[in-house]
Structure formats: C-alpha cells, structure tokens
Scaffold this motif. Structure first.
Motif, PDB file in Angstrom:
ATOM      1  N   GLY A 246      11.745  -4.466   2.072  1.00 20.43           N
ATOM      2  CA  GLY A 246      12.069  -4.363   0.657  1.00 20.43           C
ATOM      3  C   GLY A 246      11.447  -5.441  -0.210  1.00 20.43           C
ATOM      4  N   LEU A 247      10.703  -6.364   0.391  1.00 22.09           N
ATOM      5  CA  LEU A 247      10.131  -7.483  -0.368  1.00 22.09           C
ATOM      6  C   LEU A 247       9.086  -6.993  -1.368  1.00 22.09           C
ATOM      7  CD1 LEU A 247      10.036 -10.604  -0.622  1.00 22.09           C
ATOM      8  CD2 LEU A 247       8.178 -10.560   1.063  1.00 22.09           C
ATOM      9  N   ARG A 248       9.182  -7.479  -2.613  1.00 25.95           N
ATOM     10  CA  ARG A 248       8.223  -7.128  -3.666  1.00 25.95           C
ATOM     11  C   ARG A 248       7.384  -8.346  -4.038  1.00 25.95           C
ATOM     12  NH1 ARG A 248      13.136  -4.988  -7.264  1.00 25.95           N
ATOM     13  NH2 ARG A 248      13.794  -7.027  -6.489  1.00 25.95           N
ATOM     14  N   TRP A 249       6.201  -8.076  -4.578  1.00 27.26           N
ATOM     15  CA  TRP A 249       5.344  -9.182  -5.023  1.00 27.26           C
ATOM     16  C   TRP A 249       6.039  -9.977  -6.121  1.00 27.26           C
ATOM     17  CZ3 TRP A 249       1.736 -10.637  -1.940  1.00 27.26           C
ATOM     18  CH2 TRP A 249       1.033  -9.712  -1.163  1.00 27.26           C
ATOM     19  N   SER A 250       6.864  -9.306  -6.914  1.00 28.77           N
ATOM     20  CA  SER A 250       7.572 -10.005  -7.994  1.00 28.77           C
ATOM     21  C   SER A 250       8.649 -10.937  -7.468  1.00 28.77           C
ATOM     22  CB  SER A 250       8.203  -8.981  -8.947  1.00 28.77           C
ATOM     23  OG  SER A 250       9.122  -8.140  -8.258  1.00 28.77           O
ATOM     24  N   ASP A 251       9.001 -10.817  -6.188  1.00 29.27           N
ATOM     25  CA  ASP A 251      10.014 -11.693  -5.592  1.00 29.27           C
ATOM     26  C   ASP A 251       9.423 -13.024  -5.128  1.00 29.27           C
ATOM     27  OD1 ASP A 251      12.015  -9.756  -5.909  1.00 29.27           O
ATOM     28  OD2 ASP A 251      11.494  -8.790  -4.013  1.00 29.27           O
ATOM     29  N   LEU A 252       8.090 -13.134  -5.101  1.00 34.05           N
ATOM     30  CA  LEU A 252       7.450 -14.367  -4.656  1.00 34.05           C
ATOM     31  C   LEU A 252       7.320 -15.350  -5.816  1.00 34.05           C
ATOM     32  CD1 LEU A 252       6.712 -12.488  -2.264  1.00 34.05           C
ATOM     33  CD2 LEU A 252       4.500 -13.619  -2.184  1.00 34.05           C
ATOM     34  N   ASP A 253       7.462 -16.627  -5.515  1.00 31.14           N
ATOM     35  CA  ASP A 253       7.260 -17.660  -6.521  1.00 31.14           C
ATOM     36  C   ASP A 253       5.808 -17.633  -6.999  1.00 31.14           C
ATOM     37  OD1 ASP A 253       9.848 -18.314  -6.011  1.00 31.14           O
ATOM     38  OD2 ASP A 253       9.416 -20.185  -4.944  1.00 31.14           O
ATOM     39  N   ARG A 318      -2.567  -9.706   0.463  1.00 25.17           N
ATOM     40  CA  ARG A 318      -2.716  -9.247  -0.923  1.00 25.17           C
ATOM     41  C   ARG A 318      -4.140  -8.712  -1.165  1.00 25.17           C
ATOM     42  NH1 ARG A 318      -0.115 -10.618  -5.972  1.00 25.17           N
ATOM     43  NH2 ARG A 318       1.135 -12.246  -4.953  1.00 25.17           N
ATOM     44  N   GLU A 319      -5.127  -9.414  -0.620  1.00 29.90           N
ATOM     45  CA  GLU A 319      -6.509  -8.966  -0.773  1.00 29.90           C
ATOM     46  C   GLU A 319      -6.724  -7.623  -0.080  1.00 29.90           C
ATOM     47  OE1 GLU A 319      -9.025 -12.006   0.684  1.00 29.90           O
ATOM     48  OE2 GLU A 319      -8.526 -13.473  -0.890  1.00 29.90           O
ATOM     49  N   ALA A 320      -6.183  -7.481   1.143  1.00 28.61           N
ATOM     50  CA  ALA A 320      -6.348  -6.226   1.881  1.00 28.61           C
ATOM     51  C   ALA A 320      -5.640  -5.078   1.161  1.00 28.61           C
ATOM     52  CB  ALA A 320      -5.801  -6.380   3.300  1.00 28.61           C
ATOM     53  N   GLN A 321      -4.464  -5.358   0.599  1.00 28.87           N
ATOM     54  CA  GLN A 321      -3.737  -4.312  -0.118  1.00 28.87           C
ATOM     55  C   GLN A 321      -4.480  -3.881  -1.379  1.00 28.87           C
ATOM     56  OE1 GLN A 321       0.242  -4.595  -2.436  1.00 28.87           O
ATOM     57  NE2 GLN A 321       0.869  -4.138  -0.324  1.00 28.87           N
ATOM     58  N   GLN A 322      -5.143  -4.825  -2.027  1.00 25.94           N
ATOM     59  CA  GLN A 322      -5.917  -4.489  -3.217  1.00 25.94           C
ATOM     60  C   GLN A 322      -7.075  -3.546  -2.856  1.00 25.94           C
ATOM     61  OE1 GLN A 322      -5.208  -5.033  -6.330  1.00 25.94           O
ATOM     62  NE2 GLN A 322      -7.088  -3.986  -7.020  1.00 25.94           N
ATOM     63  N   GLU A 323      -7.688  -3.749  -1.708  1.00 22.14           N
ATOM     64  CA  GLU A 323      -8.750  -2.858  -1.259  1.00 22.14           C
ATOM     65  C   GLU A 323      -8.195  -1.452  -0.996  1.00 22.14           C
ATOM     66  OE1 GLU A 323     -10.560  -4.629   2.126  1.00 22.14           O
ATOM     67  OE2 GLU A 323     -11.400  -6.339   1.020  1.00 22.14           O
ATOM     68  N   GLU A 324      -7.000  -1.385  -0.397  1.00 24.99           N
ATOM     69  CA  GLU A 324      -6.370  -0.079  -0.166  1.00 24.99           C
ATOM     70  C   GLU A 324      -6.052   0.604  -1.487  1.00 24.99           C
ATOM     71  OE1 GLU A 324      -4.112  -1.150   4.067  1.00 24.99           O
ATOM     72  OE2 GLU A 324      -2.999  -1.181   2.170  1.00 24.99           O
ATOM     73  N   ARG A 325      -5.582  -0.167  -2.452  1.00 22.39           N
ATOM     74  CA  ARG A 325      -5.263   0.373  -3.768  1.00 22.39           C
ATOM     75  C   ARG A 325      -6.511   0.981  -4.421  1.00 22.39           C
ATOM     76  NH1 ARG A 325      -1.052  -1.398  -7.069  1.00 22.39           N
ATOM     77  NH2 ARG A 325      -0.849  -3.216  -5.694  1.00 22.39           N
ATOM     78  N   GLU A 326      -7.622   0.283  -4.322  1.00 23.75           N
ATOM     79  CA  GLU A 326      -8.870   0.781  -4.912  1.00 23.75           C
ATOM     80  C   GLU A 326      -9.370   2.014  -4.167  1.00 23.75           C
ATOM     81  OE1 GLU A 326     -11.433  -2.566  -4.733  1.00 23.75           O
ATOM     82  OE2 GLU A 326     -10.419  -3.665  -6.352  1.00 23.75           O
ATOM     83  N   PHE A 327      -9.170   2.043  -2.858  1.00 22.55           N
ATOM     84  CA  PHE A 327      -9.616   3.185  -2.060  1.00 22.55           C
ATOM     85  C   PHE A 327      -8.860   4.456  -2.444  1.00 22.55           C
ATOM     86  CE2 PHE A 327      -9.068   5.929   1.656  1.00 22.55           C
ATOM     87  CZ  PHE A 327     -10.384   6.189   1.982  1.00 22.55           C
ATOM     88  N   TYR A 328      -7.537   4.356  -2.628  1.00 27.37           N
ATOM     89  CA  TYR A 328      -6.727   5.531  -2.950  1.00 27.37           C
ATOM     90  C   TYR A 328      -6.789   5.890  -4.432  1.00 27.37           C
ATOM     91  CZ  TYR A 328      -4.588   6.050   1.642  1.00 27.37           C
ATOM     92  OH  TYR A 328      -4.388   6.302   2.976  1.00 27.37           O
ATOM     93  N   GLY A 329      -7.116   4.925  -5.274  1.00 29.93           N
ATOM     94  CA  GLY A 329      -7.257   5.209  -6.694  1.00 29.93           C
ATOM     95  C   GLY A 329      -5.989   5.767  -7.311  1.00 29.93           C
ATOM     96  N   ILE A 330      -6.117   6.915  -8.002  1.00 28.64           N
ATOM     97  CA  ILE A 330      -4.958   7.495  -8.699  1.00 28.64           C
ATOM     98  C   ILE A 330      -3.925   8.054  -7.729  1.00 28.64           C
ATOM     99  CG2 ILE A 330      -6.300   8.056 -10.766  1.00 28.64           C
ATOM    100  CD1 ILE A 330      -6.444  10.946  -9.770  1.00 28.64           C
ATOM    101  N   ASP A 331      -4.282   8.203  -6.463  1.00 28.87           N
ATOM    102  CA  ASP A 331      -3.332   8.703  -5.471  1.00 28.87           C
ATOM    103  C   ASP A 331      -2.459   7.588  -4.881  1.00 28.87           C
ATOM    104  OD1 ASP A 331      -4.184  11.338  -5.715  1.00 28.87           O
ATOM    105  OD2 ASP A 331      -5.819  11.033  -4.271  1.00 28.87           O
ATOM    106  N   TYR A 332      -2.726   6.346  -5.277  1.00 33.04           N
ATOM    107  CA  TYR A 332      -1.928   5.232  -4.752  1.00 33.04           C
ATOM    108  C   TYR A 332      -0.541   5.272  -5.383  1.00 33.04           C
ATOM    109  CZ  TYR A 332      -0.775   0.565  -3.029  1.00 33.04           C
ATOM    110  OH  TYR A 332      -0.188  -0.489  -2.385  1.00 33.04           O
ATOM    111  N   ARG A 333       0.512   5.227  -4.570  1.00 34.83           N
ATOM    112  CA  ARG A 333       1.897   5.337  -5.037  1.00 34.83           C
ATOM    113  C   ARG A 333       2.510   3.938  -5.101  1.00 34.83           C
ATOM    114  NH1 ARG A 333       3.413  10.461  -3.404  1.00 34.83           N
ATOM    115  NH2 ARG A 333       5.321  10.168  -4.614  1.00 34.83           N
ATOM    116  N   ASP A 343      -1.026   3.950   1.385  1.00 30.75           N
ATOM    117  CA  ASP A 343      -1.021   4.649   0.102  1.00 30.75           C
ATOM    118  C   ASP A 343       0.083   4.160  -0.835  1.00 30.75           C
ATOM    119  OD1 ASP A 343       1.150   5.601   1.467  1.00 30.75           O
ATOM    120  OD2 ASP A 343       0.667   7.730   1.256  1.00 30.75           O
ATOM    121  N   GLY A 344       0.794   3.073  -0.456  1.00 30.99           N
ATOM    122  CA  GLY A 344       1.812   2.487  -1.317  1.00 30.99           C
ATOM    123  C   GLY A 344       3.216   2.966  -1.060  1.00 30.99           C
TER     124      GLY A 344
END
Length: 440
Positions: A246-253, A318-333, A343-344
């Motif tokens: 359940g950890l979110r990026w917004s939960d990190l300092d 975070r870097e690896a997830q950003q690459e996945e985000r770009e790969f899936y594009g508008i299909d990233y959830r 896929d998020g």
C-alpha cells in the motif's frame, strides 16, 4: 418498581375467561415486572418470565429481579439469544467497515464454538461457567475425521494463544451487548482458568531468523528483480506485507530519509468484503483479492526511517517504474503506488508472498516467511543500539512490552554483549591472573 406472580394454565370459567387462581396441580408460574418507561418508545416496560414449577420459585425469581432494579443493574435482553446477538454484532461490524480479516476470524470462532455450544442460550442466562466450559472443550485434543478439501492446517491440539483468541471474540461480542444495555456484566472478561498456561518456549520452537550474511545473500540474489526494492524495505525497515503493497510515493519524505505508513493493501476474498468496500478508492474499479484500507491501529500509522541501502533501492526502483510508465503510455493505470504491477495495477499481497518464497528456494536459503524479515530488521536495530522504545515505534507495536515479548529471543545476544561491556568497567581495574590448572 412493582411486580406480581401468576399461574399459566388452560383452565377457563364457564364464560370462557382464564382462571386467575387455579389450584389444580398443573401449568406453570410466571412473574411480571414493572420496569418503568422505555425512553425510546414512551411505553411501559413489563418483561415477563415463566416456566417456574411453583409459586415460591416464581416469587424468589421476582424478588431477585426487583433487587436488580433497585441496585440499578437490571437489563432487558428482549429475550435475545447469544446466536441472534452474534449475527447482529457481525452485521454491525460489517456496516462499520471493520477489517475483513478480523471479521473472518470472528466468524470462524462463532461457527466452530460459540454458536453450536451456546447459541441457544438467552443473553441474561449466560454465565462465566458456560464460557469456561466451551474453552475447556477447545483445549482438548482434536479427534475425529478431518474434513476434506482446503480447510487450513491440520492440528492435533489448539495452543493456549489460539484458545484465548476464541475468548477475545466472545468478550468483544458481549462487550457490545453490554454497551447496548442487553446485559449488565460481561462474563467473558478477565483470565479464564480453563485456558491452559503456555509452556516455556523451547529453543527448538523458536523461529528461525536469517543471519545478516543470509539476508545480504538474498538481497544480492534479487538485486535485478523488479521488486528488489520491496525486499530491501522489508529487510531494513521491517514493514509488513500490507504496508509494502500500500506504500505510495507521496508517503515518502521529500529527502527520502523516511516514510509514513498511512495506507495498506490486504489480501481478501470476494465473500469477505461488501461491494462498496471492494471498489478501489483511486479508480473505482474492483481489484479482485485486494482491499485498500488504513492501518489497523493508531500505532500502525507511523514514521519509519530508511537506511541508505533502502533509499538507493527506491531511487533505482523509481527510475525503472518511470520507464514502465512510458512504455505503457495511456494504458498505464496510475495508483500512485511505489510497488505495483508493470501497468500500475496494485499488487496482490498473496502473490508477493509466493514470489518471495520462490526466490528463497532458488537461492538455497533456509525457508523464511516474508513476515519474518521483520525479525531480521528488529535484530539489526537492536544490534545497532537502537532503544527498544524506538524499535517499538518503528515496527508499529502498541507498547514496548509487545516488542520485548515477540523478540525476546533476538535480544539475548545483544543483551549478553551489553552485559559484557558493562562488566569491563569493573574487571579492567582487577589484576590479570593466570588460569587455574587442574591436576591430572
């Protein structure tokens, strides 16, 4: 506050009216109590109890009820049975959106013990001895044929901790009945003599905890896995599986030095949650097997410091997830999660456990449940000199006593080392002596 006794029988006068003072040796005696006005309905409360064989028995029971009224301890259970109340209690917990896993445990205890043995009893007739008898029965060896299918572990006898779990369930249910004014006292409160005393923990029964070199070996083995940062946080920060999922990026300092536990994702089945609970709070869809929820207690909502290796792992992730985000594009959830599918979509907690166990087996380490990596994190903190009170807050335990009880076996070596350091304050003032040589 008044009451009266009367006899119930089928005798009638010639004009069809009930005989008020029948002297024949049949029928039963009852009493009625005038308990005042019901503040909710504005009507008089006149509860009746019957089934007494003699007028004297009915009068004695009436006297006891009037004594309760005078003492302010009288309650009207509305002829509620324990079984009916347990049904209402569970429905109230579901409506209050209590933890599905907690409700699941309550249902199991009710199904296996409380309903079949005491479900027929009226709440007002429930006594401490009834609770003790059920718990004593649960402590006996389990006999008979085992049910077929996937029904959990097969055990020969329940542990004292398991039996006390049954007691906590009935205590919680009867506490709710007490708050509702259905009973004046809770017979399930306090220590029960029928619960066996737990034996002292044998060294062979203590949980196997990976040594630091074994944990390091595992982390190196999974370094290139897409969830390697999850395992790093489990090893260094001691987060629970639900907290990791359940950890979110917004939960990190902002500086990455720590994180706040504010959301969890737990593993559930379709039958454990309502349709409303099953909906994802982010996208509104239903993710089968996953439930978003807040931490179970206030202590669970906490700040956790992150060691440098964990911070580095998160940066790579975070870097690896950003690459996945770009790969899936508008299909990233996007759900804002640190750990998710490529896929998020949120991870299924049970699948995280399966993958962890596969990695453990593949790298040849002794079996270790994912949850037990918290033991290793605790051991590291204690070895590093972190006070037990701080360890308690980091791990999310309710009190330091819980931490001491759970991790007492881990604290032995650290305590022994600290005692040795303390002893040196005295021994370095003493002269060195040769060891005594025994005669052959």
């Amino acid at each position: 506050m008044r009451g009266s006794v009367f006899k119930r029988c089928q005798c009638r006068t010639p004009d069809g009216k009930r005989v008020k003072s029948c002297r024949k040796p049949h029928g039963s005696w009852s009493f009625v109590v005038d308990a005042g006005i019901d503040p909710k309905t504005g009507k008089r409360k006149q509860p009746t109890r019957g089934g007494f064989k003699t007028k004297t028995e009915a009068e004695e029971a009436l006297t006891a009820e009037l004594a309760k009224l005078n003492a302010g301890t009288w309650t009207d259970d509305r002829r509620m049975t324990l079984g009916k109340w347990l049904d209402q209690w569970i429905e109230a917990l579901i409506a209050a959106k209590k933890s599905p896993n907690t409700i699941k445990n309550y249902r199991g205890h009710i199904r296996d013990a409380w309903r079949p043995q005491l479900g027929h009893k009226l709440l007002r007739d429930l006594r401490r001895s009834h609770i003790e008898d059920v718990l004593a029965d649960l402590a006996l060896p389990i006999e008979g044929e085992r049910p077929a299918g996937n029904v959990g572990r097969r055990i020969e006898q329940r542990t004292p901790a398991t039996i006390d779990g049954y007691r906590r369930t009935i205590r919680a249910a009867l506490s709710a009945a007490q708050r509702a004014g259905l009973i004046s006292l809770n017979p399930a409160v306090g220590r029960m003599d029928s619960i066996p005393v737990a034996d002292a923990i044998d060294e062979d029964d203590e949980p196997e905890v990976w040594q630091p070199e074994e944990t390091a070996r595992f982390l190196e083995y999974v370094f290139d896995d897409r969830l390697s940062a999850l395992y790093e946080l489990a090893a260094y920060a001691g987060l629970r599986r639900a907290e990791l999922c359940g950890l979110r990026w917004s939960d990190l300092d902002a500086d990455g030095a720590g994180l706040r536990v504010r959301q969890t994702i737990v593993s559930v089945t379709r039958t454990q949650v309502t349709p409303e609970q099953a909906k994802c709070p982010v996208c509104g869809e239903v993710h089968v097997g996953r439930l978003f929820k807040a931490p179970k207690s206030r202590k669970g909502r906490r700040w956790v410091p992150l060691a440098k290796p964990a911070q580095d792992a998160l940066a790579r992730h975070r870097e690896a997830q950003q690459e996945e985000r770009e790969f899936y594009g508008i299909d990233y959830r996007d759900h804002g999660l640190v750990f998710c599918r490529p896929d998020g979509i949120p991870l299924r907690p049970d699948r995280v456990t399966v993958e962890f166990e596969q990695h453990v087996a593949a790298c040849g380490l002794p079996p270790c449940p994912l949850h037990d990596t918290r033991h290793g994190a605790c051991s590291l903190m204690l070895a590093g000199g972190v006070p037990i009170e701080i360890v308690q807050m980091i791990l999310g335990h309710s009190t330091p006593e819980v931490t001491r009880r759970v991790y007492a076996h881990l604290m032995r070596s650290e305590t022994a080392a600290q005692i040795e350091q303390a002893a040196k304050l005295l021994t370095h003032h003493r002269p060195a002596r040769k060891a005594a040589v025994s005669n052959p």
